[in-house]
Each structure stands twice: as structure tokens, then as C-alpha cells.
Design a protein around this motif. Structure first.
Motif, PDB file in Angstrom:
ATOM      1  N   TYR A  96       0.905  -0.924   0.454  1.00 45.18           N
ATOM      2  CA  TYR A  96       0.166  -0.093   0.210  1.00 45.18           C
ATOM      3  C   TYR A  96       1.370   1.242   0.221  1.00 45.18           C
ATOM      4  CZ  TYR A  96      -2.991   3.423   2.244  1.00 45.18           C
ATOM      5  OH  TYR A  96      -3.533   4.932   2.217  1.00 45.18           O
ATOM      6  N   LEU A  97       2.112   1.191   0.753  1.00 47.77           N
ATOM      7  CA  LEU A  97       2.548   2.418   1.427  1.00 47.77           C
ATOM      8  C   LEU A  97       3.852   2.392  -0.270  1.00 47.77           C
ATOM      9  CD1 LEU A  97       3.139   2.488   4.951  1.00 47.77           C
ATOM     10  CD2 LEU A  97       1.835   3.928   3.348  1.00 47.77           C
ATOM     11  N   GLU A  98       3.545   1.302  -1.207  1.00 47.62           N
ATOM     12  CA  GLU A  98       4.628   1.299  -2.380  1.00 47.62           C
ATOM     13  C   GLU A  98       6.109   1.333  -2.386  1.00 47.62           C
ATOM     14  OE1 GLU A  98       3.369   4.953  -4.704  1.00 47.62           O
ATOM     15  OE2 GLU A  98       1.615   4.514  -5.207  1.00 47.62           O
ATOM     16  N   ALA A  99       6.612   0.296  -1.442  1.00 45.71           N
ATOM     17  CA  ALA A  99       7.248  -0.453  -1.311  1.00 45.71           C
ATOM     18  C   ALA A  99       8.267  -0.649  -2.549  1.00 45.71           C
ATOM     19  CB  ALA A  99       7.809  -0.544  -0.159  1.00 45.71           C
ATOM     20  N   PRO A 100       9.034  -0.782  -2.583  1.00 45.97           N
ATOM     21  CA  PRO A 100      10.480  -1.679  -3.653  1.00 45.97           C
ATOM     22  C   PRO A 100      10.003  -3.357  -3.167  1.00 45.97           C
ATOM     23  CG  PRO A 100      11.817  -0.370  -2.934  1.00 45.97           C
ATOM     24  CD  PRO A 100      10.525  -0.533  -1.848  1.00 45.97           C
ATOM     25  N   LYS A 101       9.198  -3.893  -4.452  1.00 42.08           N
ATOM     26  CA  LYS A 101       8.587  -4.688  -3.813  1.00 42.08           C
ATOM     27  C   LYS A 101       9.693  -5.768  -3.323  1.00 42.08           C
ATOM     28  CE  LYS A 101       6.146  -8.696  -6.282  1.00 42.08           C
ATOM     29  NZ  LYS A 101       6.378  -8.909  -8.604  1.00 42.08           N
ATOM     30  N   HIS A 102      10.972  -6.387  -4.124  1.00 40.90           N
ATOM     31  CA  HIS A 102      12.144  -6.620  -3.722  1.00 40.90           C
ATOM     32  C   HIS A 102      12.080  -6.645  -2.282  1.00 40.90           C
ATOM     33  CE1 HIS A 102      14.901  -3.522  -3.757  1.00 40.90           C
ATOM     34  NE2 HIS A 102      15.387  -3.883  -3.678  1.00 40.90           N
ATOM     35  N   LEU A 103      11.678  -5.482  -1.734  1.00 43.81           N
ATOM     36  CA  LEU A 103      12.197  -5.396  -0.210  1.00 43.81           C
ATOM     37  C   LEU A 103      11.320  -6.011   0.457  1.00 43.81           C
ATOM     38  CD1 LEU A 103      12.983  -1.409   0.109  1.00 43.81           C
ATOM     39  CD2 LEU A 103      14.897  -3.754   0.507  1.00 43.81           C
ATOM     40  N   TYR A 104       9.931  -6.433   0.534  1.00 45.90           N
ATOM     41  CA  TYR A 104       8.880  -6.832   1.434  1.00 45.90           C
ATOM     42  C   TYR A 104       8.804  -8.030   0.236  1.00 45.90           C
ATOM     43  CZ  TYR A 104       5.375  -5.445  -2.454  1.00 45.90           C
ATOM     44  OH  TYR A 104       4.876  -4.825  -3.846  1.00 45.90           O
ATOM     45  N   GLU A 105       9.235  -9.026  -0.027  1.00 42.55           N
ATOM     46  CA  GLU A 105       9.674 -10.320  -1.573  1.00 42.55           C
ATOM     47  C   GLU A 105      10.628 -10.872  -0.739  1.00 42.55           C
ATOM     48  OE1 GLU A 105       6.586 -12.303  -2.013  1.00 42.55           O
ATOM     49  OE2 GLU A 105       5.954 -10.207  -3.754  1.00 42.55           O
ATOM     50  N   LYS A 106      11.357  -9.890   0.093  1.00 46.42           N
ATOM     51  CA  LYS A 106      12.688 -10.429   0.331  1.00 46.42           C
ATOM     52  C   LYS A 106      12.086 -12.067   1.633  1.00 46.42           C
ATOM     53  CE  LYS A 106      16.669  -9.744   2.890  1.00 46.42           C
ATOM     54  NZ  LYS A 106      17.497  -8.555   3.804  1.00 46.42           N
ATOM     55  N   VAL A 107      13.668 -12.970   1.584  1.00 50.61           N
ATOM     56  CA  VAL A 107      13.105 -14.385   2.602  1.00 50.61           C
ATOM     57  C   VAL A 107      13.461 -13.648   3.647  1.00 50.61           C
ATOM     58  CG1 VAL A 107      13.834 -16.514   3.137  1.00 50.61           C
ATOM     59  CG2 VAL A 107      13.430 -16.052   0.825  1.00 50.61           C
ATOM     60  N   PRO A 108      12.588 -13.982   5.056  1.00 46.23           N
ATOM     61  CA  PRO A 108      12.772 -13.399   5.805  1.00 46.23           C
ATOM     62  C   PRO A 108      14.132 -13.946   6.928  1.00 46.23           C
ATOM     63  CG  PRO A 108       9.962 -13.925   6.148  1.00 46.23           C
ATOM     64  CD  PRO A 108      11.099 -14.170   4.857  1.00 46.23           C
ATOM     65  N   THR A 109      15.225 -13.580   7.802  1.00 44.52           N
ATOM     66  CA  THR A 109      15.992 -13.801   7.867  1.00 44.52           C
ATOM     67  C   THR A 109      16.919 -12.819   9.066  1.00 44.52           C
ATOM     68  OG1 THR A 109      18.727 -14.864   7.897  1.00 44.52           O
ATOM     69  CG2 THR A 109      17.611 -13.318   6.122  1.00 44.52           C
ATOM     70  N   ALA A 110      16.983 -13.418   9.846  1.00 42.11           N
ATOM     71  CA  ALA A 110      17.309 -13.074  11.069  1.00 42.11           C
ATOM     72  C   ALA A 110      19.191 -12.528  11.499  1.00 42.11           C
ATOM     73  CB  ALA A 110      17.521 -13.999  12.917  1.00 42.11           C
ATOM     74  N   ASP A 111      19.834 -13.752  10.292  1.00 41.89           N
ATOM     75  CA  ASP A 111      21.098 -13.813  10.267  1.00 41.89           C
ATOM     76  C   ASP A 111      22.074 -13.232  12.094  1.00 41.89           C
ATOM     77  OD1 ASP A 111      23.083 -13.851   8.091  1.00 41.89           O
ATOM     78  OD2 ASP A 111      23.353 -12.062   7.374  1.00 41.89           O
TER      79      ASP A 111
END
Length: 273
Positions: free
Chosen positions: A197-212
């Protein structure tokens, strides 16, 4: 729903559906209201990792601060880059910052402090596992954020949301420590919904979540570490049915990590007195 699921759903405050515009305004209002209710607050500090949660929290904080400044309040949003040496997803951190457009960016490499702490413990006969070293990184990052916040008359923003809170997938007094947690009440898919909704770059919200956090398992996906998908966690939090296997894993995480959701007990608050 089972009795425990019903209890968890009420505790985690997740609604089955959200309206993006209304939810965004509610979170921004909460942040602004907290700042305006505490005259000492002149800044908001948050570590930006390049993942979904910090990107969303950072964007909402900057939006809230922009409105506060327009209304005559002195406030700024400080985004902090906290790499441990060279960060593998550093480009995504930069993309998140470009999207958020924070008032100020501070970079602190936590590697020297973490490595010295681990070495000092080793010299004292305390040999940490790789997992425990990961917790040292998380706590050092939070220590840095509180130092920056203190230096700028501010508070630290937490990225804890309900899909993380239910599983205890955070470091106690590390990323689990903060002054306010504006994303609580959202699950993972709802956080993604708000970023869309806030028009963030797609690759940021599609990124695989990791604590790393673990050197031996770099970029380990959260879902692999948890043993259950966020899809199932989100369904559970929305009161939907999930497989018996997923339900068992989620509820085990919830029960085992209950202590992470509690403040330190005193002899007056411990219920078994």
C-alpha cells in the motif's frame, strides 16, 4: 479454534483482515501520540536491516515525524545501519533507506565490540556457541540504538510484530527490547500488505525473512529455523485452521518462549508467591 488458539489470538491482537489506509493511519497516530505525550522525545531511532519489518517500521516512523514537524513539533527520525563486518544484503539496506528517506543515517559496525566481548568471555572461561554469539550481535545492536537515542533525546523503535511475538523469534533484551513496538497487532502478511500500500520496492517485502545472526548458518530463513511457515503462523493468528503439525509447533514456541514476553518478576509479582 482450540482454547489455546483463542487465547493466543486475543493476546496477539491480530484481526482477520485489515484496511491498509486505516491501519496505516492508526499506527502513525500511535507513534505521534506517544511522542506528543512525552515532552523529552526529540527523536526516534531504529536499526534498518533491509528486511520487511524494519523497512515498514522505518517508513511509518518517518511519515509520523514528517507530520509532527509540519505541526510544529521538534522531532527527527534516525535510521541506523548496524553491520557485523560486511553485510551480505547491504544493497537491500541501501534500498530500504532510499525508500524511507530518513532525516539522518548513522552507521556503526558492531563487529569490533561483539568480537571483543566474545574474546573477553572466552578468556574468563565462557565459550559461547555460534547461536549464543548471534544473541550477542542482537544485543550489541540494541545497545548502540539506545546510545544513539540517549544522545539525541529520543526513544528506540521496535520491529516486533505478532507473528514474531507468538514464536519468541527475537533475542531477549536484543531486538526484543524497545520503547514502543508500533507493528504489534500485525502478522507477517499484513505487514507486507501495508508495504504494498505504501509503494515499497517489491524486492524488500518479497525478501525471504532471516535474522542472519549465526556465522555457521548465514542468511538462515526464519521459517527453516522455526520449523513452520509464516503462512501457517498468520493463519493461526487470524483464527483459521492449520494442520495439526503446524499448530503443535506454533503452540510449543508460544509456551516455551513465554518468558520473553514478560518483564522481570519481583517477589511481589511472581504468581507463585
Amino acid at each position: 479454534m482450540s482454547n489455546l488458539q483463542d487465547i493466543v489470538v486475543r493476546e496477539m491482537k491480530v484481526n482477520p483482515t485489515i484496511e491498509s489506509k486505516i491501519e496505516t493511519r492508526n499506527i502513525i497516530h500511535f507513534i505521534k501520540n506517544y511522542v506528543q505525550s512525552h515532552s523529552f522525545i526529540k527523536s526516534l531511532t531504529l536499526g534498518i536491516s533491509g528486511g520487511q519489518d524494519s523497512t515498514l517500521a522505518g517508513k511509518l516512523c518517518q511519515m509520523a515525524v514528517d507530520e509532527l514537524k509540519e505541526e510544529g513539533n521538534e522531532c527527527q527520525f534516525i535510521a541506523v545501519k548496524l553491520p557485523y563486518g560486511e553485510q551480505k544484503d547491504a544493497s537491500e539496506v541501501e534500498d530500504a533507506l532510499a525508500y524511507i528517506q530518513p532525516d539522518e543515517i548513522i552507521t556503526v559496525n558492531i563487529k569490533p565490540a561483539v568480537d571483543q566481548s566474545i574474546q573477553s568471555l572466552k578468556e574468563a572461561g565462557v565459550n559461547l556457541t555460534d547461536f549464543q554469539k548471534g544473541n550477542e550481535k542482537a544485543r550489541e545492536r540494541m545497545k548502540v540504538q539506545y546510545a544513539i537515542a540517549s544522545n539525541n533525546q529520543g526513544i528506540v523503535i521496535g520491529t516486533d510484530h505478532s507473528a514474531e511475538n507468538i514464536t519468541g523469534f527475537f533475542t531477549k533484551y536484543g531486538d526484543g527490547a524497545a520503547d514502543i513496538a508500533p507493528l504489534f497487532g500485525l502478522n507477517k502478511r499484513q505487514g507486507k500488505q501495508l508495504l504494498m500500500y505504501l509503494e515499497a520496492p517489491k524486492h524488500l517485502y518479497e525478501k525471504v525473512p532471516t535474522a542472519d545472526l549465526e556465522d555457521d548458518k548465514p542468511q538462515l530463513p526464519d521459517e527453516e529455523a522455526l520449523g513452520v511457515s509464516y503462512e501457517d503462523i498468520d493463519d493461526y493468528l487470524e483464527g483459521r485452521s492449520v494442520s495439526s503439525e503446524s499448530k503443535e509447533i506454533i503452540e510449543k514456541h508460544y509456551i516455551k518462549n513465554a518468558h520473553k514476553r514478560e518483564l522481570a518478576y519481583t517477589r511481589y509479582t511472581w504468581p507463585k508467591n
